[in-house]
Design a protein around this motif. Structure first.
Motif, short mmCIF file in Angstrom:
data_model
loop_
_atom_site.label_atom_id
_atom_site.label_comp_id
_atom_site.label_asym_id
_atom_site.label_seq_id
_atom_site.Cartn_x
_atom_site.Cartn_y
_atom_site.Cartn_z
N ARG A 1 0.74 -1.41 -0.16
CA ARG A 1 -0.17 0.11 -0.24
C ARG A 1 0.75 1.12 0.26
NH1 ARG A 1 -3.34 -2.60 4.11
NH2 ARG A 1 -2.32 -1.76 5.51
N LYS A 2 1.80 0.90 0.60
CA LYS A 2 2.77 2.14 0.61
C LYS A 2 3.38 2.46 -1.09
CE LYS A 2 6.93 3.87 3.35
NZ LYS A 2 7.57 3.98 4.37
N LEU A 3 3.99 1.21 -0.81
CA LEU A 3 4.52 2.02 -1.95
C LEU A 3 3.69 2.05 -3.27
CD1 LEU A 3 6.79 0.75 -4.06
CD2 LEU A 3 5.92 -1.24 -4.40
N LEU A 4 2.60 1.66 -3.30
CA LEU A 4 1.28 2.06 -4.69
C LEU A 4 1.13 3.84 -4.20
CD1 LEU A 4 -0.90 -1.16 -4.98
CD2 LEU A 4 1.09 -0.82 -6.56
N LYS A 5 1.00 3.61 -3.08
CA LYS A 5 0.74 5.08 -2.80
C LYS A 5 2.01 6.56 -3.20
CE LYS A 5 -2.19 8.07 -0.13
NZ LYS A 5 -3.25 8.74 -1.67
N LEU A 6 2.99 5.92 -2.99
CA LEU A 6 4.30 6.30 -3.28
C LEU A 6 4.24 6.84 -4.46
CD1 LEU A 6 6.63 5.41 -0.50
CD2 LEU A 6 5.49 8.35 -0.51
#
Ligand code: IMP
Length: 201
Positions: A108-113
Protein backbone atom coordinates in the motif's frame (compact mmCIF):
# COMPACT_ATOMS: atom_id res chain seq x y z
CA UNK A 1 33.15 -28.89 1.35
CA UNK A 2 30.88 -27.89 4.19
CA UNK A 3 29.14 -24.60 3.53
CA UNK A 4 26.80 -22.67 5.77
CA UNK A 5 23.97 -20.66 4.25
CA UNK A 6 23.35 -17.80 6.69
CA UNK A 7 19.60 -18.36 6.78
CA UNK A 8 16.92 -20.54 8.33
CA UNK A 9 14.51 -20.04 5.45
CA UNK A 10 13.67 -23.59 4.26
CA UNK A 11 12.57 -22.37 0.80
CA UNK A 12 15.91 -20.68 0.14
CA UNK A 13 17.84 -23.68 1.49
CA UNK A 14 16.14 -26.22 -0.71
CA UNK A 15 16.29 -23.93 -3.77
CA UNK A 16 20.08 -23.82 -3.58
CA UNK A 17 20.63 -27.31 -2.23
CA UNK A 18 19.35 -29.00 -5.35
CA UNK A 19 21.64 -26.87 -7.54
CA UNK A 20 24.80 -27.66 -5.61
CA UNK A 21 26.97 -30.62 -6.62
CA UNK A 22 27.67 -33.55 -4.29
CA UNK A 23 30.96 -32.03 -3.19
CA UNK A 24 29.04 -29.66 -0.95
CA UNK A 25 27.25 -30.24 2.33
CA UNK A 26 24.91 -27.34 2.91
CA UNK A 27 24.06 -26.34 6.47
CA UNK A 28 21.64 -23.79 7.88
CA UNK A 29 22.14 -21.53 10.90
CA UNK A 30 20.05 -23.94 12.94
CA UNK A 31 22.31 -26.83 11.87
CA UNK A 32 25.34 -25.09 13.37
CA UNK A 33 23.48 -24.18 16.55
CA UNK A 34 23.06 -20.44 15.96
CA UNK A 35 19.64 -19.12 16.92
CA UNK A 36 20.36 -15.44 17.49
CA UNK A 37 19.65 -12.41 15.36
CA UNK A 38 22.18 -10.88 13.03
CA UNK A 39 21.42 -7.17 12.79
CA UNK A 40 21.00 -5.80 9.27
CA UNK A 41 21.89 -2.19 9.92
CA UNK A 42 23.71 -1.03 6.81
CA UNK A 43 22.37 1.19 4.02
CA UNK A 44 23.32 -1.12 1.14
CA UNK A 45 22.52 -4.72 0.22
CA UNK A 46 26.24 -5.34 -0.31
CA UNK A 47 27.18 -4.26 3.22
CA UNK A 48 24.34 -6.23 4.83
CA UNK A 49 25.18 -9.43 2.94
CA UNK A 50 28.90 -9.07 3.81
CA UNK A 51 28.18 -8.27 7.46
CA UNK A 52 25.98 -11.37 7.83
CA UNK A 53 28.53 -13.66 6.16
CA UNK A 54 31.50 -12.31 8.12
CA UNK A 55 29.55 -12.41 11.38
CA UNK A 56 29.13 -16.17 11.01
CA UNK A 57 32.60 -16.71 9.53
CA UNK A 58 34.25 -14.90 12.44
CA UNK A 59 32.15 -16.65 15.08
CA UNK A 60 32.44 -20.24 13.80
CA UNK A 61 35.33 -20.15 11.27
CA UNK A 62 33.16 -21.89 8.68
CA UNK A 63 32.94 -21.16 4.98
CA UNK A 64 29.58 -19.55 4.43
CA UNK A 65 27.43 -17.25 2.34
CA UNK A 66 24.63 -14.78 3.02
CA UNK A 67 22.15 -13.05 0.76
CA UNK A 68 20.29 -9.76 0.90
CA UNK A 69 17.54 -8.65 -1.46
CA UNK A 70 15.72 -5.40 -2.05
CA UNK A 71 13.18 -3.88 -4.40
CA UNK A 72 14.68 -0.76 -6.01
CA UNK A 73 12.18 1.65 -7.54
CA UNK A 74 13.56 4.27 -9.91
CA UNK A 75 11.09 7.09 -9.10
CA UNK A 76 11.69 6.58 -5.36
CA UNK A 77 15.47 6.93 -5.47
CA UNK A 78 15.84 3.15 -5.33
CA UNK A 79 13.69 2.75 -2.23
CA UNK A 80 12.55 0.60 -0.49
CA UNK A 81 15.92 -1.15 -1.10
CA UNK A 82 17.35 -2.44 2.17
CA UNK A 83 14.06 -1.48 3.89
CA UNK A 84 11.92 -3.72 1.64
CA UNK A 85 10.90 -6.15 4.40
CA UNK A 86 9.71 -3.42 6.75
CA UNK A 87 8.96 -0.49 4.43
CA UNK A 88 5.62 0.40 6.06
CA UNK A 89 7.39 0.71 9.42
CA UNK A 90 9.97 3.24 8.26
CA UNK A 91 9.05 6.57 9.89
CA UNK A 92 5.96 5.00 11.44
CA UNK A 93 5.61 3.90 15.04
CA UNK A 94 2.83 1.40 14.32
CA UNK A 95 4.03 -2.16 14.76
CA UNK A 96 2.77 -5.07 12.66
CA UNK A 97 2.65 -8.37 14.46
CA UNK A 98 1.17 -10.17 11.49
CA UNK A 99 3.58 -10.79 8.61
CA UNK A 100 0.85 -10.75 5.92
CA UNK A 101 -0.51 -7.49 7.26
CA UNK A 102 2.98 -5.96 7.08
CA UNK A 103 3.35 -7.18 3.49
CA UNK A 104 0.02 -5.58 2.51
CA UNK A 105 1.00 -2.36 4.28
CA UNK A 106 4.36 -2.34 2.45
CA UNK A 107 2.58 -2.67 -0.90
CA UNK A 108 0.00 0.00 0.00
CA UNK A 109 2.80 2.42 0.89
CA UNK A 110 4.65 1.68 -2.34
CA UNK A 111 1.54 2.20 -4.51
CA UNK A 112 0.67 5.43 -2.69
CA UNK A 113 4.17 6.88 -3.16
CA UNK A 114 4.06 5.98 -6.86
CA UNK A 115 0.74 7.75 -7.50
CA UNK A 116 1.25 10.34 -10.23
CA UNK A 117 4.86 9.31 -10.95
CA UNK A 118 5.80 8.97 -14.62
CA UNK A 119 8.20 6.08 -14.17
CA UNK A 120 7.08 2.84 -12.49
CA UNK A 121 10.34 1.11 -13.37
CA UNK A 122 11.69 -1.17 -10.66
CA UNK A 123 14.11 -3.99 -10.13
CA UNK A 124 14.66 -6.68 -7.58
CA UNK A 125 18.31 -7.06 -6.72
CA UNK A 126 19.94 -9.87 -4.77
CA UNK A 127 23.49 -9.70 -3.51
CA UNK A 128 25.28 -12.78 -2.20
CA UNK A 129 28.43 -12.60 -0.16
CA UNK A 130 30.44 -15.82 -0.07
CA UNK A 131 33.30 -16.06 2.42
CA UNK A 132 35.80 -18.85 1.83
CA UNK A 133 38.88 -19.02 4.06
CA UNK A 134 38.28 -15.39 5.01
CA UNK A 135 38.14 -14.14 1.41
CA UNK A 136 34.93 -12.61 0.11
CA UNK A 137 33.38 -13.18 -3.33
CA UNK A 138 30.20 -11.36 -4.36
CA UNK A 139 27.45 -12.34 -6.79
CA UNK A 140 24.50 -10.29 -8.00
CA UNK A 141 21.18 -11.11 -9.64
CA UNK A 142 18.75 -8.57 -11.05
CA UNK A 143 15.16 -8.83 -12.31
CA UNK A 144 13.90 -5.72 -14.13
CA UNK A 145 10.24 -4.80 -14.38
CA UNK A 146 7.42 -2.38 -13.55
CA UNK A 147 5.25 -1.78 -10.49
CA UNK A 148 1.66 -2.15 -11.63
CA UNK A 149 -1.21 -0.18 -10.06
CA UNK A 150 -3.16 -3.09 -8.56
CA UNK A 151 -2.20 -6.41 -7.04
CA UNK A 152 -2.46 -9.44 -9.32
CA UNK A 153 -1.95 -13.09 -8.33
CA UNK A 154 -1.74 -14.97 -5.06
CA UNK A 155 1.46 -16.98 -5.38
CA UNK A 156 4.92 -15.98 -4.17
CA UNK A 157 5.50 -13.49 -1.38
CA UNK A 158 6.42 -9.89 -0.62
CA UNK A 159 5.98 -7.49 -3.53
CA UNK A 160 5.31 -10.26 -6.09
CA UNK A 161 1.65 -9.24 -6.76
CA UNK A 162 2.67 -5.77 -8.01
CA UNK A 163 5.88 -6.71 -9.87
CA UNK A 164 5.50 -7.28 -13.61
CA UNK A 165 8.83 -8.51 -15.00
CA UNK A 166 9.93 -7.04 -18.35
CA UNK A 167 8.81 -9.15 -21.30
CA UNK A 168 6.03 -10.98 -19.41
CA UNK A 169 2.26 -10.51 -19.02
CA UNK A 170 2.19 -12.17 -15.63
CA UNK A 171 3.27 -10.72 -12.31
CA UNK A 172 5.65 -12.77 -10.17
CA UNK A 173 2.59 -13.70 -8.04
CA UNK A 174 0.85 -15.15 -11.12
CA UNK A 175 3.82 -17.40 -11.94
CA UNK A 176 4.51 -20.76 -10.42
CA UNK A 177 7.88 -21.22 -8.73
CA UNK A 178 9.43 -22.91 -11.74
CA UNK A 179 8.55 -19.97 -14.02
CA UNK A 180 9.67 -17.38 -11.47
CA UNK A 181 12.95 -19.22 -10.91
CA UNK A 182 13.88 -18.90 -14.57
CA UNK A 183 14.08 -15.12 -14.28
CA UNK A 184 14.16 -14.15 -10.62
CA UNK A 185 16.94 -12.03 -9.12
CA UNK A 186 17.60 -14.60 -6.39
CA UNK A 187 17.74 -17.54 -8.82
CA UNK A 188 20.17 -15.62 -11.06
CA UNK A 189 22.43 -14.78 -8.11
CA UNK A 190 22.19 -18.36 -6.78
CA UNK A 191 23.12 -19.79 -10.19
CA UNK A 192 26.20 -17.52 -10.36
CA UNK A 193 27.23 -18.66 -6.87
CA UNK A 194 26.65 -22.32 -7.71
CA UNK A 195 28.60 -22.06 -11.00
CA UNK A 196 31.49 -20.54 -9.12
CA UNK A 197 31.42 -23.21 -6.40
CA UNK A 198 31.02 -26.13 -8.78
CA UNK A 199 33.92 -24.90 -10.92
CA UNK A 200 36.10 -24.48 -7.83
CA UNK A 201 35.29 -27.96 -6.51
P1 IMP B 1 15.43 -10.99 1.87
O1 IMP B 1 16.73 -10.24 1.91
O2 IMP B 1 15.46 -12.17 0.93
O3 IMP B 1 14.93 -11.35 3.25
O4 IMP B 1 14.34 -10.00 1.24
C1 IMP B 1 14.01 -8.78 1.88
C2 IMP B 1 12.60 -8.35 1.46
O5 IMP B 1 12.58 -8.05 0.04
C3 IMP B 1 11.52 -9.41 1.64
O6 IMP B 1 10.99 -9.39 2.94
C4 IMP B 1 10.47 -8.98 0.61
O7 IMP B 1 9.68 -7.91 1.09
C5 IMP B 1 11.33 -8.45 -0.53
N1 IMP B 1 11.61 -9.52 -1.50
C6 IMP B 1 12.77 -10.21 -1.64
N2 IMP B 1 12.67 -11.11 -2.64
C7 IMP B 1 11.43 -10.98 -3.14
C8 IMP B 1 10.74 -11.66 -4.19
O8 IMP B 1 11.23 -12.57 -4.87
N3 IMP B 1 9.47 -11.24 -4.41
C9 IMP B 1 8.86 -10.26 -3.68
N4 IMP B 1 9.47 -9.62 -2.69
C10 IMP B 1 10.75 -9.97 -2.42
Amino acid sequence: MELVFVTNNPGKLSEINHLLGRDFVLKSLRDIGFDGDIPEVYPTLEENASAKAFFIYNKYTVNCFADDTGLEVEALNNEPGVYSARYAMVGNKTGYTDRDELTRANIRKLLKLLEGKKSRKARFRTVISLVINGIEHRFEGVANGQIIKEMRGDKGFGYDPVFLPDGYNHTFAEMNLEEKNKISHRAIAFRKLVNYLNTRA
